[in-house]
Design a protein around this motif. Structure first.
Motif, PDB file in Angstrom:
ATOM      1  N   THR A 127     -78.108  20.629   7.734  1.00 47.37           N
ATOM      2  CA  THR A 127     -79.029  19.407   6.916  1.00 47.37           C
ATOM      3  C   THR A 127     -78.056  18.615   6.369  1.00 47.37           C
ATOM      4  N   PRO A 128     -79.118  17.735   6.522  1.00 45.04           N
ATOM      5  CA  PRO A 128     -78.987  16.151   5.692  1.00 45.04           C
ATOM      6  C   PRO A 128     -77.044  16.324   4.459  1.00 45.04           C
ATOM      7  N   ASN A 129     -77.543  17.714   3.543  1.00 51.14           N
ATOM      8  CA  ASN A 129     -76.718  17.312   1.917  1.00 51.14           C
ATOM      9  C   ASN A 129     -75.360  18.394   3.195  1.00 51.14           C
ATOM     10  N   ALA A 130     -75.032  18.934   3.997  1.00 52.53           N
ATOM     11  CA  ALA A 130     -73.693  19.427   5.147  1.00 52.53           C
ATOM     12  C   ALA A 130     -73.331  18.654   6.083  1.00 52.53           C
ATOM     13  N   ILE A 131     -74.305  17.378   6.560  1.00 51.93           N
ATOM     14  CA  ILE A 131     -73.460  16.336   7.106  1.00 51.93           C
ATOM     15  C   ILE A 131     -72.860  15.397   5.995  1.00 51.93           C
ATOM     16  N   MET A 132     -73.628  14.731   4.913  1.00 52.79           N
ATOM     17  CA  MET A 132     -73.177  14.222   3.726  1.00 52.79           C
ATOM     18  C   MET A 132     -71.812  15.131   3.461  1.00 52.79           C
ATOM     19  N   ARG A 133     -71.290  16.014   2.913  1.00 54.11           N
ATOM     20  CA  ARG A 133     -70.936  16.640   2.331  1.00 54.11           C
ATOM     21  C   ARG A 133     -69.349  16.422   4.019  1.00 54.11           C
ATOM     22  N   ARG A 134     -69.700  16.502   4.607  1.00 54.92           N
ATOM     23  CA  ARG A 134     -68.383  16.994   5.702  1.00 54.92           C
ATOM     24  C   ARG A 134     -67.923  15.625   5.625  1.00 54.92           C
ATOM     25  N   GLN A 135     -69.139  14.633   5.898  1.00 56.28           N
ATOM     26  CA  GLN A 135     -68.369  12.464   5.889  1.00 56.28           C
ATOM     27  C   GLN A 135     -67.330  12.305   4.461  1.00 56.28           C
ATOM     28  N   ILE A 136     -68.091  12.770   3.064  1.00 57.98           N
ATOM     29  CA  ILE A 136     -67.545  12.277   2.234  1.00 57.98           C
ATOM     30  C   ILE A 136     -65.677  13.289   1.950  1.00 57.98           C
ATOM     31  N   GLU A 137     -65.574  13.996   2.528  1.00 54.82           N
ATOM     32  CA  GLU A 137     -64.823  15.233   2.914  1.00 54.82           C
ATOM     33  C   GLU A 137     -63.434  14.494   4.261  1.00 54.82           C
ATOM     34  N   GLN A 138     -64.450  13.880   4.408  1.00 54.63           N
ATOM     35  CA  GLN A 138     -63.099  12.760   5.835  1.00 54.63           C
ATOM     36  C   GLN A 138     -63.026  11.897   4.603  1.00 54.63           C
ATOM     37  N   ALA A 139     -63.450  10.997   4.327  1.00 63.08           N
ATOM     38  CA  ALA A 139     -63.434   9.795   3.297  1.00 63.08           C
ATOM     39  C   ALA A 139     -62.474  10.236   2.212  1.00 63.08           C
ATOM     40  N   VAL A 140     -62.726  11.651   1.645  1.00 57.62           N
ATOM     41  CA  VAL A 140     -61.859  12.075   0.354  1.00 57.62           C
ATOM     42  C   VAL A 140     -60.835  11.771   0.812  1.00 57.62           C
ATOM     43  N   GLY A 141     -60.820  13.032   2.611  1.00 65.86           N
ATOM     44  CA  GLY A 141     -59.098  12.957   2.558  1.00 65.86           C
ATOM     45  C   GLY A 141     -58.007  11.569   2.804  1.00 65.86           C
ATOM     46  N   LEU A 142     -59.083  10.404   3.611  1.00 66.67           N
ATOM     47  CA  LEU A 142     -57.732   9.572   3.969  1.00 66.67           C
ATOM     48  C   LEU A 142     -57.894   8.493   2.264  1.00 66.67           C
ATOM     49  N   MET A 143     -58.967   8.441   1.439  1.00 66.72           N
ATOM     50  CA  MET A 143     -58.374   7.907   0.298  1.00 66.72           C
ATOM     51  C   MET A 143     -57.506   8.702  -0.740  1.00 66.72           C
ATOM     52  N   ARG A 144     -57.213  10.381  -0.450  1.00 62.69           N
ATOM     53  CA  ARG A 144     -56.330  10.481  -1.336  1.00 62.69           C
ATOM     54  C   ARG A 144     -55.247  10.711  -2.467  1.00 62.69           C
ATOM     55  N   PRO A 145     -54.683   9.767  -1.430  1.00 60.33           N
ATOM     56  CA  PRO A 145     -53.396   8.934  -2.532  1.00 60.33           C
ATOM     57  C   PRO A 145     -53.802   8.137  -3.969  1.00 60.33           C
ATOM     58  N   VAL A 146     -55.056   7.662  -3.421  1.00 57.79           N
ATOM     59  CA  VAL A 146     -55.022   6.769  -4.808  1.00 57.79           C
ATOM     60  C   VAL A 146     -56.765   7.193  -5.142  1.00 57.79           C
ATOM     61  N   LEU A 147     -57.490   8.135  -5.025  1.00 61.83           N
ATOM     62  CA  LEU A 147     -58.614   8.548  -5.678  1.00 61.83           C
ATOM     63  C   LEU A 147     -58.086   9.200  -7.041  1.00 61.83           C
ATOM     64  N   ASP A 148     -59.389   8.286  -7.732  1.00 55.21           N
ATOM     65  CA  ASP A 148     -58.989   9.169  -9.121  1.00 55.21           C
ATOM     66  C   ASP A 148     -59.907  10.366  -9.612  1.00 55.21           C
ATOM     67  N   LEU A 149     -59.921  11.141  -8.879  1.00 47.73           N
ATOM     68  CA  LEU A 149     -60.579  12.445  -9.008  1.00 47.73           C
ATOM     69  C   LEU A 149     -60.239  13.402  -9.859  1.00 47.73           C
ATOM     70  N   PRO A 150     -60.476  14.980 -10.517  1.00 43.65           N
ATOM     71  CA  PRO A 150     -60.411  15.635 -11.359  1.00 43.65           C
ATOM     72  C   PRO A 150     -59.247  16.709 -10.313  1.00 43.65           C
ATOM     73  N   ALA A 151     -58.189  16.860 -10.526  1.00 43.49           N
ATOM     74  CA  ALA A 151     -57.577  17.927 -10.107  1.00 43.49           C
ATOM     75  C   ALA A 151     -57.874  19.159  -9.003  1.00 43.49           C
ATOM     76  N   GLY A 152     -58.960  19.744  -9.715  1.00 46.40           N
ATOM     77  CA  GLY A 152     -59.600  21.179  -9.351  1.00 46.40           C
ATOM     78  C   GLY A 152     -60.332  20.329  -8.009  1.00 46.40           C
ATOM     79  N   GLY A 153     -60.570  19.221  -7.273  1.00 43.93           N
ATOM     80  CA  GLY A 153     -60.883  19.278  -5.913  1.00 43.93           C
ATOM     81  C   GLY A 153     -61.644  18.330  -5.891  1.00 43.93           C
ATOM     82  N   LEU A 154     -62.778  18.524  -5.026  1.00 45.53           N
ATOM     83  CA  LEU A 154     -63.791  17.274  -4.503  1.00 45.53           C
ATOM     84  C   LEU A 154     -64.272  17.178  -5.852  1.00 45.53           C
ATOM     85  N   GLN A 155     -64.515  15.835  -6.577  1.00 42.17           N
ATOM     86  CA  GLN A 155     -65.510  15.292  -7.554  1.00 42.17           C
ATOM     87  C   GLN A 155     -66.395  14.882  -7.472  1.00 42.17           C
TER      88      GLN A 155
END
Length: 140
Positions: free
Chosen positions: A2-30
């Motif tokens: 699905t489009p949402n699954a495709i986006m989610r997979r790509q967002i997870e890739q981006a988050v993985g790259l940026m994790r050291p500087v992301l300003d997200l809650p400690a609970g995970g992908l938000q």
């Protein structure tokens, strides 16, 4: 897939790259993803972030970044600047905002944009910062 699954997979890739500087809650992908039309009306956005726009099928259309520390609607303002172009208003369906910590330098934010664009290969935009394969993203 699905489009949402495709986006989610790509967002997870981006988050993985940026994790050291992301300003997200400690609970995970938000990461915040919403319709472009709705996003253009929000009252407050991060002052610094990498943003990804999507088409209705979950394809990455564009990757950009914004850093305007004095403006509480900085990233929204940058997305609005893009939407002045009719073709972008027609093709951009949703936007994901990946906020970075306030102490992150403009240089690191631009490096994040370059890495995310390299991995997601957006359909639009060609002026992304060049990446150094030997320099992954690290905290500012």
């Amino acid at each position: 897939m699905t489009p949402n699954a495709i986006m989610r997979r790509q967002i997870e890739q981006a988050v993985g790259l940026m994790r050291p500087v992301l300003d997200l809650p400690a609970g995970g992908l938000q990461a915040c993803t919403m319709a472009v039309a709705r996003y253009a009306r929000v009252s407050s956005t991060p002052t610094s972030a990498v943003y990804i726009t999507w088409d209705p099928r979950g394809g990455c259309r564009y990757v950009g970044s914004g850093c305007r520390l004095e403006d509480v609607t900085a990233v929204r303002a940058r997305v609005r600047e893009h939407l002045r172009r009719r073709e972008r208003r027609a093709r951009w369906y949703a936007v994901t905002i990946l906020p970075v910590t306030p102490k992150t330098s403009l240089e690191v934010i631009r490096r994040c944009e370059g890495w995310v664009a390299f991995v997601l290969r957006p359909a639009e935009g060609s002026a992304h910062p060049l990446i150094d394969m030997e320099a992954p993203i690290t905290a500012a």
